[in-house]
Design an enzyme around this catalytic site. Structure first.
Site: not given
Length: 567
Positions: A331, A270, A268, A399, A307
Site C-alpha cells: 500500500d 484478506d 488473495r 476497495h 494483504e
C-alpha cells in the site's frame, strides 16, 4: 487427519475433502468437525441419520441414495437444525439448509495453466456493483472488454455467502460456498471457464482472519475463537490452541477447494496481519504449501497473495523463515501517490506526502523499511533487498482506499482530471504488479460505499450507528447508512467511453499495451528511479517514463505531464 496409503505409511488426507460432504458411488458421506457436540444427526431425504463418532471431534454418516442437489442440515441433541459450516451451497441463505453440490458436473471448455507473477495485471471488482444485474454471469459477459483493455487477471472481492443480498463480502460465514444472489457455485465455475477461454486468470479474495457475525454456526460445533487473540471483530480465530488442527484444516481445505475444483489461479488472503498464530509454522505458510501442492498436481501455476500492512518480508520469504506467499499488497505506493496529489494527511497518510516517498516505493517496494512511522509510533517495515518487484501488488485505488472513506469518493472526485494520467502511468508501468479498481480505467465518479443487509435487527442497528459514530468522530458529518438499499445502488458502476472518459480509457489501453511489449524488461528487476521536485522518472533498458505529479512545472515537464519513450 491421516490415512494409511498403499505403501504402508501415513499420508495426509486432502484437506479439501476432509470437511463437508463427499459424493461417493450411490451415497454421500457427510462429515463435520464437531468436538463441542456429543451427538449429531444429519437430516436429509426425509429422515435423520445418526452420525458416528470417529474421534478427535469428527462425526460421520453415509447416506445411501443421496447425491448432488439434496438439501441437508445437522441436528443437535436438543433438536435444533443447523447448516453445515463447510457447506458447498446455501441456496436459501446463510441460515437455511445446505445443499450437496458436485463441481465435477461442470464440463470445462478451456484449458488454462495459469500466468507467471510478472504477467499479472489485476482488475478488482465487486460482483454486486460491477453490473446492473449484480451476478457472476453478468460480470462474465464483460470479460471480453477487460481482456481487450489489457487486464490479465480478474480479482473478485469475496463471493462466499453472507447475510442478506448486499455486502462487500468480508462478513462471509461459509468459506466453501458461493453467495446465491451472485448465482451460486455453478455461476463461479462458468465465470472461471469464460475467463480462461479469453486467456484471463481469476483471483479470488478469501477471508481467513475472522468469520462474519451473522449466520456463523461453526462455533456451535467447535471451539474456534479465543480471547487470547483479540481482533477488530472480537475474539480471534484460534489457530494455535488445543483444537487448532481442526480449524487449520478447515480453512486450508477451503483454499485448496478453490484451486482444485474451481480452477482459481490466484488467492488473495484478506488482512493476514490480523491472523495471530504462534505455531512453529504459521497457518498461512501451511496454506501456501497445500495450495502449491494442489497446483502442482493439476499442472497449473497458482499464486497466493497476502494483504498485509506490516511491510514484513516474512510474508514473502520461503519457509522456514517466512510464509512463502507469492506477493503482498504493497500500500505504500498508493499512500504516497494519494497524499501527494490530494494533499490529504489524515490517519496513516501522515507518514506520506513527499515526492521522495513515491520514488522510494517505485524503486524498492516499501517506503517504510524500519524507520519510525508517525502514525504507528514505532519502527515499521523490513528491507526489500533481494525481492523481485513483481512480488509487490500496487495500485492508486482499491476497495479499501475508496470504500473506507466516509463518502466513498474515488480519485477522480478528489484531484484534477489531468492528474489521473501521471498517477495511473506510474502504477501501470511502474515496478510492481499493477491492480486496477473497477471503473478507474474510464474515470468512474460514482462512489463505492460501505453497504450491508444484515437481517438481525440489533446487528443492523449496531452497524449503522457504529459507522455513523466512527465518521462523526472524525468530523465527516452524516454518512450514508450501510443498511439502506440506496447506498448499495449508488455504488453501482455507470460505465462511460465518451469525451474525457474515452480519452482516459485510451490512455489505460496504451499503457497496458506498452507494458506487454516490455514485459521482459519489467521482469528483470527494479528500474532506475530519479526524482526532481514533483517529477519522477523511471528508466529501464527499453523504456523511460517521466511524469510530473504536481500542478507546477518540474523536471522539464508541465503540470501533470506524462512523457513516454520506447527504445
Amino acid at each position: 487427519m491421516t490415512r494409511d496409503d498403499s505403501r504402508g505409511h501415513a499420508a495426509v488426507r486432502d484437506p479439501a475433502r476432509l470437511h463437508g460432504p463427499e459424493i461417493l458411488a450411490g451415497a454421500v458421506q457427510f462429515r463435520v468437525w464437531a468436538p463441542r457436540v456429543e451427538r449429531l444427526a444429519v437430516r436429509t431425504r426425509g429422515r435423520d441419520w445418526p452420525m458416528r463418532d470417529e474421534g478427535d471431534g469428527w462425526k460421520v454418516a453415509e447416506v445411501p441414495g443421496a447425491g448432488a442437489g439434496d438439501r441437508y442440515v445437522f441436528v443437535l441433541p436438543a433438536g435444533e437444525a443447523r447448516p453445515d459450516p463447510a457447506s458447498r451451497r446455501q441456496p436459501e441463505g446463510v441460515h437455511g439448509p445446505s445443499e450437496v453440490f458436485d463441481p465435477a458436473r461442470h464440463r470445462w471448455r478451456a484449458r488454462f495453466a495459469g500466468l507467471g507473477l510478472e504477467e499479472l495485471v489485476l482488475y478488482e471488482l465487486h460482483v454486486g456493483t460491477f453490473t446492473a444485474e449484480g451476478t457472476l454471469d453478468a460480470a462474465a459477459a464483460r470479460l471480453p472488454a477487460l481482456a481487450e483493455l489489457g487486464v490479465t487477471c480478474v480479482e473478485l472481492m469475496p463471493v462466499q455467502p453472507f447475510p442478506g443480498t448486499r455486502n462487500w463480502g468480508y462478513d462471509g460465514v461459509a468459506p466453501y460456498a458461493v453467495h446465491e444472489a451472485y448465482g451460486g457455485p455453478p455461476a463461479l465455475l462458468r465465470f472461471v471457464d469464460r475467463a480462461h477461454a479469453l486467456g484471463l486468470a481469476v483471483c479470488l479474495d478469501v477471508v481467513y482472519n475472522h468469520l462474519g457475525p451473522e449466520g456463523c454456526y461453526l462455533p456451535t460445533f467447535a471451539p474456534v475463537f479465543t480471547p487470547r487473540h483479540p481482533s477488530p471483530w472480537g475474539d480471534g480465530l484460534d489457530y494455535d490452541g488445543p483444537a487448532a488442527a481442526g480449524l487449520r484444516s478447515f480453512v486450508i481445505g477451503a483454499a485448496v477447494q478453490w484451486v482444485r475444483d474451481f480452477h482459481v489461479d490466484v488467492l488473495r488472503l484478506d488482512a493476514t496481519h490480523a491472523i495471530q498464530d504462534s505455531s512453529p509454522r504459521h497457518v498461512v505458510a501451511d496454506l501456501c504449501l497445500a495450495v502449491h501442492d494442489a497446483a502442482r498436481r493439476a499442472g497449473r501455476r497458482v499464486h497466493v497473495v497476502a494483504e498485509d500492512d506490516e511491510n514484513d518480508r516474512e510474508v514473502l520469504d520461503p519457509p522456514p523463515a517466512g510464509w512463502g506467499c507469492s506477493a503482498v499488497w504493497a500500500d505504500d505506493l498508493q499512500h504516497a501517490l494519494h497524499a501527494l496529489v490530494t494533499g490529504e494527511r489524515g490517519r496513516y497518510l501522515v507518514d506520506f506526502g513527499r515526492p521522495a516517498d513515491v520514488a522510494r516505493a517505485l524503486a524498492e517496494g516499501f517506503v517504510y523499511q524500519g524507520q519510525v512511522s508517525r502514525y504507528r509510533g514505532r519502527p515499521h517495515g523490513t528491507t526489500t533487498t533481494g525481492l523481485a518487484p513483481a512480488r509487490f501488488v500496487t495500485c492508486d485505488q482499491n476497495h479499501d482506499q475508496v470504500g473506507n472513506r466516509p463518502f466513498g469518493e474515488r480519485l477522480p472526485s478528489l484531484v484534477p482530471w489531468e492528474a489521473l494520467y501521471p498517477v495511473s502511468a506510474l502504477v501501470l508501468l511502474g515496478s510492481g504488479t499493477p491492480l486496477l479498481f473497477m471503473g478507474e480505467e474510464y474515470g468512474e465518479q460514482r462512489p463505492f460505499l460501505y453497504f450491508t443487509s444484515h437481517s438481525d435487527p440489533r446487528l443492523a442497528r449496531a452497524v449503522t450507528e457504529g459507522r455513523r459514530a466512527e465518521h462523526l468522530a472524525a468530523g465527516a458529518g452524516e454518512v450514508p447508512d450501510p443498511q439502506a438499499e440506496e447506498t448499495f445502488l449508488a455504488s453501482k458502476l455507470a460505465p462511460r467511453s465518451d469525451g474525457r472518459h474515452g480519452e482516459l480509457l485510451a490512455h489505460y489501453r496504451r499503457c497496458l499495451a506498452i507494458r506487454r511489449r516490455h514485459l521482459p524488461d519489467l521482469a528483470r528487476g527494479w528500474p532506475e528511479v530519479r526524482q526532481e521536485g514533483t517529477a519522477i522518472a523511471l528508466r529501464r533498458p527499453g523504456l523511460e517514463l517521466r511524469v510530473n505529479l504536481g500542478r507546477e512545472p518540474a523536471g522539464g515537464l508541465g503540470p501533470w505531464a506524462v512523457d513516454l519513450l520506447e527504445r
